[in-house]
Scaffold this motif. Structure first.
Motif, PDB file in Angstrom:
ATOM      1  N   ASN A 109       0.808  -1.217   0.000  1.00 57.86           N
ATOM      2  CA  ASN A 109       0.000   0.000   0.000  1.00 57.86           C
ATOM      3  C   ASN A 109       0.843   1.269   0.000  1.00 57.86           C
ATOM      4  N   ASN A 110       2.148   1.134   0.274  1.00 61.75           N
ATOM      5  CA  ASN A 110       2.993   2.317   0.321  1.00 61.75           C
ATOM      6  C   ASN A 110       3.544   2.694  -1.054  1.00 61.75           C
ATOM      7  N   THR A 111       3.230   1.903  -2.072  1.00 63.76           N
ATOM      8  CA  THR A 111       3.791   2.154  -3.395  1.00 63.76           C
ATOM      9  C   THR A 111       3.244   3.438  -3.994  1.00 63.76           C
ATOM     10  N   LEU A 112       1.977   3.707  -3.779  1.00 62.43           N
ATOM     11  CA  LEU A 112       1.317   4.845  -4.416  1.00 62.43           C
ATOM     12  C   LEU A 112       1.013   5.928  -3.400  1.00 62.43           C
ATOM     13  N   SER A 113       1.458   7.144  -3.675  1.00 61.27           N
ATOM     14  CA  SER A 113       1.200   8.288  -2.805  1.00 61.27           C
ATOM     15  C   SER A 113       0.330   9.297  -3.548  1.00 61.27           C
ATOM     16  N   GLY A 114      -0.201  10.259  -2.793  1.00 60.54           N
ATOM     17  CA  GLY A 114      -0.939  11.349  -3.412  1.00 60.54           C
ATOM     18  C   GLY A 114      -2.429  11.080  -3.497  1.00 60.54           C
ATOM     19  N   ILE A 115      -3.111  11.942  -4.237  1.00 62.76           N
ATOM     20  CA  ILE A 115      -4.555  11.827  -4.467  1.00 62.76           C
ATOM     21  C   ILE A 115      -4.832  12.030  -5.953  1.00 62.76           C
TER      22      ILE A 115
END
Length: 458
Positions: free
Chosen positions: A435-441
């Protein structure tokens, strides 16, 4: 999107030249395409038929014909190329419906690709854009777009929120602004700084102008307006512009005039895609060398990079992205809107740059002319992989997310904010996925992600 309106040279005047000039696409393993030697005739009934002879679905003909033409170009089928270019030219119009508009702008890129004229066309379009670059018209266009669509304001609100939180309590602020927004992002940040509970901080704003179309006279006007607004808000303010850089990676603490007592924020709105793909990680390392409190990155959600050596695949991704963008414009603006037409015309340079300015298409002895506007977008996931080599993803606070959601309620339906976990589920990743692979919105329009906003800390 870069929003410099300019008058588009009509493609209709170019097609007849196919009958007067020889254009060849050379390949070591294939015969050259001869755009002159063509005996194809097309009757009126074939205009609404696909290559297989089946009628095109109503309202969907443009994508079908454009894809067929892209495939023909990749296969170097000169007869089919000429036939499809002729058909598209008969049907296309920048003033027509959505399909006619898409056909018009992509036809220009296909013609340039087939005739090896992409760099010349791009240079001409850029020159026209620069000559017609007028601060008042560009600013009005940006503000009107922000009024009817959150396409750009989504990133502004998210980035401003992250910057304000990261610099809270600091008295000496320095924002390095690498974007093409003509500073329309900053008035709301000024208002927030002016109403801070503690003493109003001193703000230095350094704008790094990546585009040659952002002429010095325009930035001078921008600076004067920013200084006037800062005085009105009671914010101590200094405005600087840096231009003439060959590469973003050339920036240093010294050239930016950074001092040890400043809290630094780097703001990149639509900036990273303008850097050559091979130089992007170098630019990110340069950001890290500035020792910023926060780096904000906003980019449009599309991949024109990993597929850049596969013309058909890149073409389809480009067509999908601009199809969504044009559809959004159609639903956001009145039918006869001049602003909508200017925004659509502005896409033509980007489309030509991505699809028709590949390194092997032309002898390009002036590569540096194009380095300020690469236009090869990447998806949020791809940017995360690069940024995480130097930074850690900073989760947007609940307050910032709430501010963005409140912003979207001001616009007509169809817009949503999607968090990384939701986006990963949409992309089909299972529960074991990191779950930490993708950041932001993400900003989505009709459930399609179109803009990605993120914040990063050392």
């Amino acid at each position: 999107m870069h929003l410099s309106p300019y008058k588009k040279t009509h493609f209709n005047n170019n097609i007849p030249h196919l009958h007067h000039h020889h254009h060849h696409i050379h390949d070591d393993d294939a015969s050259p395409i001869d755009m002159h030697n063509n005996t194809t005739t097309t009757n009126s009934t074939s205009l609404c038929s696909s290559d297989s002879g089946e009628p095109c679905e109503d309202g969907k003909w443009a994508c079908k014909l454009l894809k067929e033409c892209a495939i023909a170009i990749s296969q170097r089928d000169s007869t089919k190329i000429h036939h499809l270019l002729w058909m598209l030219n008969e049907l296309a119009s920048p003033y027509g419906d959505l399909d006619q508009k898409l056909a018009s702008y992509f036809l220009q890129a296909l013609f340039c690709k087939a005739t090896e004229s992409g760099h010349r066309c791009y240079k001409t379009l850029s020159t026209v854009a620069q000559k017609s670059n007028n601060f008042d018209s560009a600013r009005k266009l940006i503000l009107k777009f922000q009024e009817v669509s959150p396409w750009t304001t989504f990133g502004h609100v998210a980035a401003n929120g992250a910057i304000l939180e990261a610099l809270e309590g600091e008295s000496n602020l320095h924002i390095i602004d690498i974007s093409n927004t003509l500073c329309t992002q900053w008035p709301t940040l000024f208002e927030a700084l002016a109403t801070r509970k503690d003493e109003t901080p001193r703000l230095r704003l350094t704008v790094v102008a990546l585009s040659s179309a952002t002429v010095s006279s325009v930035m001078k006007e921008v600076g004067q307006r920013m200084e006037k607004f800062a005085r009105l808000m009671g914010v101590p303010f200094e405005f600087n512009v840096i231009n003439g850089l060959d590469r973003l990676g050339e920036l240093t603490k010294e050239s930016l005039g950074i001092t040890n007592d400043e809290a630094i924020a780097v703001n990149c709105i639509g900036a990273l895609r303008r850097i050559e793909v091979e130089e992007r990680e170098s630019a990110i390392r340069m950001f890290r060398s500035l020792n910023p409190k926060v780096v904000t990155v906003v980019e449009e959600e599309a991949d024109f990079s990993s597929n850049r050596n596969d013309f058909v695949q890149c073409f389809e991704e480009c067509l999908k992205f601009y199809g969504l963008y044009f559809e959004m414009l159609e639903e956001s603006f009145p039918l006869t809107s001049n602003e909508r037409l200017m925004l659509e015309r502005d896409c033509s340079r980007s489309i030509v740059r991505v699809l028709a300015c590949g390194g092997g298409d032309e002898q390009n002895n002036n590569k540096e002319e194009f380095e300020d506007c690469c236009e090869r977008r990447e998806r949020g996931r791809q940017w995360c992989e690069k940024l995480k080599k130097e930074f850690s993803g900073a989760k947007f606070s609940d307050d910032v997310v709430d501010d963005v959601k409140a912003l979207l309620k001001r616009y007509r339906g169809g817009w949503s904010l999607v968090l990384p976990q939701q986006q990963q589920q949409e992309e089909g990743h299972n529960s074991n996925y990191n779950n930490n692979t993708l950041s932001g919105i993400f900003l989505t329009w009709k459930e399609e992600p179109v803009v990605w906003a993120s914040a990063w800390k050392p």
